[in-house]
Design an enzyme around this catalytic site. Structure first.
Site, PDB file in Angstrom:
ATOM      1  CE1 TYR A  58      58.461  16.013   4.841  1.00 28.87           C
ATOM      2  CE2 TYR A  58      59.027  18.144   3.886  1.00 28.87           C
ATOM      3  CZ  TYR A  58      58.972  17.287   4.982  1.00 28.87           C
ATOM      4  OH  TYR A  58      59.432  17.718   6.211  1.00 28.87           O
ATOM      5  CG  ASP A  63      67.775  16.444   5.902  1.00 28.52           C
ATOM      6  OD1 ASP A  63      68.866  17.039   5.987  1.00 28.52           O
ATOM      7  OD2 ASP A  63      66.840  16.588   6.721  1.00 28.52           O
TER       8      ASP A  63
HETATM    9  N1  AR6 Z   1      71.122  13.212  -4.502  1.00 24.98           N
HETATM   10  C1  AR6 Z   1      70.142  13.764  -5.253  1.00 24.98           C
HETATM   11  N2  AR6 Z   1      68.837  13.492  -5.055  1.00 24.98           N
HETATM   12  C2  AR6 Z   1      68.522  12.618  -4.054  1.00 24.98           C
HETATM   13  C3  AR6 Z   1      69.487  12.008  -3.234  1.00 24.98           C
HETATM   14  C4  AR6 Z   1      70.845  12.353  -3.493  1.00 24.98           C
HETATM   15  N3  AR6 Z   1      71.837  11.819  -2.764  1.00 24.98           N
HETATM   16  N4  AR6 Z   1      68.844  11.200  -2.345  1.00 24.98           N
HETATM   17  C5  AR6 Z   1      67.536  11.310  -2.613  1.00 24.98           C
HETATM   18  N5  AR6 Z   1      67.328  12.146  -3.644  1.00 24.98           N
HETATM   19  P1  AR6 Z   1      63.587  13.485  -0.101  1.00 24.98           P
HETATM   20  P2  AR6 Z   1      61.514  15.498   0.442  1.00 24.98           P
HETATM   21  C6  AR6 Z   1      66.070  12.582  -4.279  1.00 24.98           C
HETATM   22  O1  AR6 Z   1      62.730  12.425   0.482  1.00 24.98           O
HETATM   23  O2  AR6 Z   1      60.531  14.765  -0.381  1.00 24.98           O
HETATM   24  C7  AR6 Z   1      63.857  13.928   4.809  1.00 24.98           C
HETATM   25  O3  AR6 Z   1      63.701  12.945   5.773  1.00 24.98           O
HETATM   26  C8  AR6 Z   1      64.873  11.685  -4.100  1.00 24.98           C
HETATM   27  O4  AR6 Z   1      64.868  10.667  -5.108  1.00 24.98           O
HETATM   28  O5  AR6 Z   1      65.014  13.485   0.258  1.00 24.98           O
HETATM   29  O6  AR6 Z   1      61.594  16.985   0.286  1.00 24.98           O
HETATM   30  C9  AR6 Z   1      63.816  15.335   5.358  1.00 24.98           C
HETATM   31  O7  AR6 Z   1      64.409  15.417   6.633  1.00 24.98           O
HETATM   32  C10 AR6 Z   1      63.739  12.655  -4.315  1.00 24.98           C
HETATM   33  O8  AR6 Z   1      63.422  12.782  -5.711  1.00 24.98           O
HETATM   34  O9  AR6 Z   1      63.008  14.968   0.292  1.00 24.98           O
HETATM   35  C11 AR6 Z   1      62.343  15.608   5.410  1.00 24.98           C
HETATM   36  O10 AR6 Z   1      61.752  15.047   6.564  1.00 24.98           O
HETATM   37  C12 AR6 Z   1      64.287  13.995  -3.839  1.00 24.98           C
HETATM   38  O11 AR6 Z   1      65.700  13.791  -3.650  1.00 24.98           O
HETATM   39  C13 AR6 Z   1      61.812  14.900   4.205  1.00 24.98           C
HETATM   40  O12 AR6 Z   1      62.727  13.855   3.935  1.00 24.98           O
HETATM   41  C14 AR6 Z   1      63.696  14.514  -2.554  1.00 24.98           C
HETATM   42  O13 AR6 Z   1      63.416  13.421  -1.679  1.00 24.98           O
HETATM   43  C15 AR6 Z   1      61.788  15.799   3.011  1.00 24.98           C
HETATM   44  O14 AR6 Z   1      61.148  15.147   1.945  1.00 24.98           O
END
Ligand code: AR6
Length: 342
Positions: free
Chosen positions: A120, A33
């Site tokens: 999450y 995000d």
């Molecule tokens: N490109 C692709 N994947 C990514 C990137 C990127 N640039 N950065 C991280 N990931 P998360 P959630 C992966 O925490 O669990 C936020 O604060 C990461 O390795 O981004 O759904 C929101 O505002 C992981 O496998 O999302 C919410 O509060 C995946 O993306 C909360 O985090 C998802 O990790 C959402 O948590």
């Protein structure tokens, strides 16, 4: 190939839409995000403010501002609370609702991060399986190219036992083709121990003459040669096997993860020469035993070579009767090989 797993930063994906793993406020956060908001610029946050948030499992669309895509679809994944709190269904809704939104806006290519698998807390392997299953289900009814963007290695992991089994299979096959040793005194074929690609020579190295042969040429023949020697082309064999297996065309190309247009081309052109990846994908989808798989590849002018780790891993799975593309890709990923469908 309608579902592709790629390793990348999602903010770099040039698709019609990328999906953001957001929170219910839609006002930005950490993880993917944060990366999306940073790369898109302030305009994205301004538009998000007008949306009134988003419930878990739902999806909302905005422009993409400075990102190299047209839209950002924001969805809110479930927080993992042990798996008994509807997490799986909610995560599936994220994928289905995001894809439905993308379809309504005419998107043909969409990239997803592994929703919920970071902050999450959803276990990554399970999150990946829900992603693949949900997207595959959606694509049985709609034509789209969907990327699952995996950011770190731990998202895609095979068990120690499988890793070891494949490693020794690779060692056996790989070395057989490339090396032979002979005791210099007696001229007999001797033994050598092999650790990966490092050879440990014994007994004393002085007694050994290493006959290092150039990698055996694979039995690849040109398509023309292959066609001269067989009446049945790749395309014809493919259609025959689909019939013999009692599959419909669509069942076969969907299982192979091949798009309909490419399948139609192959079907319509008796002498169509597919890529090696495509030929292998069909052999796997048709669950062909090794000899038939090799035969089908040969008709397209290819062979399964023992000097390629990719080919040996494919051979390992076919030999073991495991035609699960997802598991094959997990193994290919673990061994740093290109994935089927990538
Ligand atoms: N490109 C692709 N994947 C990514 C990137 C990127 N640039 N950065 C991280 N990931 P998360 P959630 C992966 O925490 O669990 C936020 O604060 C990461 O390795 O981004 O759904 C929101 O505002 C992981 O496998 O999302 C919410 O509060 C995946 O993306 C909360 O985090 C998802 O990790 C959402 O948590």
């Amino acid at each position: 190939m309608p579902v592709q797993i790629v390793r990348n930063d999602i903010t770099k994906m040039k698709c019609d839409a990328i999906v953001n793993a957001a929170n219910p406020t839609l006002l930005g956060g950490g993880g993917v995000d944060g990366a999306i908001h940073e790369a898109a610029g302030k305009g994205l946050l301004e538009e998000c403010r007008t949306l009134g948030g988003c419930k878990t499992g739902e999806a909302k669309l905005t422009g993409a501002y400075d990102l190299p895509c047209k839209y950002v679809i924001h969805t809110v994944g479930p927080v993992w609370r042990g798996g008994q709190n509807n997490e799986k269904e909610l995560l599936k809704s994220c994928y289905i609702n995001s894809l439905t939104t993308a379809l309504e806006h005419g998107c043909e290519t969409v990239a997803f991060p592994l929703i919920s698998s970071g902050v999450y807390g959803y276990p990554k392997e399970q999150a990946l399986r829900v992603a693949v299953d949900s997207i595959t289900e959606f694509l049985t009814k709609h034509d789209m190219l969907v990327y699952i963007v995996v950011f770190d290695r731990s998202s895609f992991r095979i068990s120690e036992k499988l890793f070891t089994a494949i490693s020794s299979f690779i060692d056996d096959k790989y070395v057989d083709t490339n090396f032979k040793f002979r005791f210099s005194g007696r001229g007999e074929i001797g033994e050598s121990a092999v650790l990966g690609e490092t050879q440990i020579l014994y007994p004393a190295a002085a007694n050994l003459v290493q006959l290092r042969r150039p990698a055996k040429p694979t039995k690849t023949r040109s398509l023309e040669e292959a066609l001269k020697q067989t009446d049945e082309s790749f395309s014809e064999m493919l259609m025959r096997k689909i019939d013999e297996k009692g599959m419909t065309d669509a069942q076969c190309y969907k299982k192979a993860n091949i798009d309909r247009k490419l399948f139609s081309k192959i079907r319509g052109d008796r002498l169509y020469k597919p890529s090696k990846q495509t030929a292998i994908a069909f052999a796997i989808a048709l669950e062909l035993p090794l000899e038939e798989a090799k035969d089908m590849l040969m008709k397209a002018g290819f062979a399964l070579s023992h000097s390629s780790r990719f080919d040996i891993i494919i051979e390992y799975f076919i030999t073991n009767g495991n035609y699960n593309t997802f598991e094959i890709n997990e193994a290919l990923f673990a061994f740093d090989q290109p994935l089927l469908g990538a």
